[in-house]
Design a protein around this motif. Structure first.
Motif, PDB file in Angstrom:
ATOM      1  N   CYS A   1       0.840  -1.193   0.000  1.00 46.26           N
ATOM      2  CA  CYS A   1       0.000   0.000   0.000  1.00 46.26           C
ATOM      3  C   CYS A   1       0.881   1.251   0.000  1.00 46.26           C
ATOM      4  CB  CYS A   1      -0.897   0.000   1.235  1.00 46.26           C
ATOM      5  SG  CYS A   1      -2.049   1.384   1.271  1.00 46.26           S
ATOM      6  N   PRO A   2       0.788   2.085  -1.048  1.00 46.59           N
ATOM      7  CA  PRO A   2       1.638   3.278  -1.114  1.00 46.59           C
ATOM      8  C   PRO A   2       1.331   4.287  -0.005  1.00 46.59           C
ATOM      9  CG  PRO A   2       0.600   2.820  -3.234  1.00 46.59           C
ATOM     10  CD  PRO A   2      -0.054   1.937  -2.228  1.00 46.59           C
TER      11      PRO A   2
ATOM     12  N   VAL B   1      -2.142   6.646   0.662  1.00 49.57           N
ATOM     13  CA  VAL B   1      -3.325   5.949   0.168  1.00 49.57           C
ATOM     14  C   VAL B   1      -3.895   5.106   1.300  1.00 49.57           C
ATOM     15  CG1 VAL B   1      -4.148   4.225  -1.496  1.00 49.57           C
ATOM     16  CG2 VAL B   1      -2.395   5.854  -2.181  1.00 49.57           C
ATOM     17  N   GLN B   2      -5.218   5.035   1.395  1.00 49.71           N
ATOM     18  CA  GLN B   2      -5.877   4.162   2.362  1.00 49.71           C
ATOM     19  C   GLN B   2      -6.139   2.831   1.670  1.00 49.71           C
ATOM     20  OE1 GLN B   2      -7.898   4.981   5.444  1.00 49.71           O
ATOM     21  NE2 GLN B   2      -6.825   6.884   5.796  1.00 49.71           N
ATOM     22  N   CYS B   3      -5.653   1.738   2.242  1.00 50.65           N
ATOM     23  CA  CYS B   3      -5.807   0.414   1.638  1.00 50.65           C
ATOM     24  C   CYS B   3      -6.503  -0.533   2.616  1.00 50.65           C
ATOM     25  CB  CYS B   3      -4.443  -0.168   1.262  1.00 50.65           C
ATOM     26  SG  CYS B   3      -3.544   0.829   0.063  1.00 50.65           S
TER      27      CYS B   3
ATOM     28  N   PRO C   1       6.777   2.250  -1.616  1.00 49.18           N
ATOM     29  CA  PRO C   1       6.048   2.992  -2.654  1.00 49.18           C
ATOM     30  C   PRO C   1       5.321   4.216  -2.116  1.00 49.18           C
ATOM     31  CG  PRO C   1       5.017   0.846  -2.232  1.00 49.18           C
ATOM     32  CD  PRO C   1       6.246   0.911  -1.406  1.00 49.18           C
ATOM     33  N   LYS C   2       5.262   5.239  -2.967  1.00 50.29           N
ATOM     34  CA  LYS C   2       4.517   6.460  -2.658  1.00 50.29           C
ATOM     35  C   LYS C   2       3.517   6.686  -3.786  1.00 50.29           C
ATOM     36  CE  LYS C   2       8.299   8.619  -0.209  1.00 50.29           C
ATOM     37  NZ  LYS C   2       9.271   9.674  -0.150  1.00 50.29           N
ATOM     38  N   GLU C   3       2.384   7.249  -3.423  1.00 52.38           N
ATOM     39  CA  GLU C   3       1.330   7.486  -4.404  1.00 52.38           C
ATOM     40  C   GLU C   3       1.841   8.393  -5.535  1.00 52.38           C
ATOM     41  OE1 GLU C   3      -3.272   9.054  -4.611  1.00 52.38           O
ATOM     42  OE2 GLU C   3      -2.020   9.659  -2.939  1.00 52.38           O
TER      43      GLU C   3
END
Length: 136
Positions: A53-54, A57-59, A117-119
């Motif tokens: 999950c980046p 972001v809400q995952c 990871p980043k959005e």
């Protein structure tokens, strides 16, 4: 007396938190193929997938990363191993890495794939490495 007790509790609690990360070291398993003549060498061959999950972001779930790690004895290739780096496979991965690491690095506390990871930011595949945190 009341103030003394509060100060002592504060000092005691700060000293407990200050010692937690003191002995944690880290080891990087990179994609470089700089092989030494003796001993075991682990190399990150490739990252097959990265569904973590980046940031930003809400995952629903944390995700996972699938990697291939190559094992060499000296300059001789031994095998490739596909690993899934996630919370549910943590102990399996720790056991696998401990079987190849020297004794001084076997007290593994964490295994991470870096960078995280980043959005909206694409990661260059050559930037990935495995970071193993251990207590010496």
């Amino acid at each position: 007396m009341k103030n003394f007790l509060i100060v002592m509790l504060l000092v005691f609690s700060v000293s407990l938190f200050a010692q937690t990360d003191q002995n944690i070291r880290s080891l990087k398993i990179t994609q470089k193929k700089c092989l030494k003549n003796k001993g075991t060498k682990l190399i990150l061959k490739e990252v097959l997938s990265d569904s973590r999950c980046p940031e930003g972001v809400q995952c629903i779930w944390a995700g996972e990363a699938k990697v291939v790690v190559s094992v060499y004895e000296g300059k001789k290739f031994v095998k490739d191993e596909e690993l899934v780096i996630s919370g549910k496979n943590e102990q399996i991965n720790k056991d696998w890495f401990m079987s190849y690491l020297p004794f001084s690095q076997k007290n593994i506390k964490s295994i991470n794939i870096v960078p995280y990871p980043k959005e909206g930011v694409k990661i260059n595949p050559k930037e990935y490495y495995i970071k193993i945190g251990y207590i010496k």
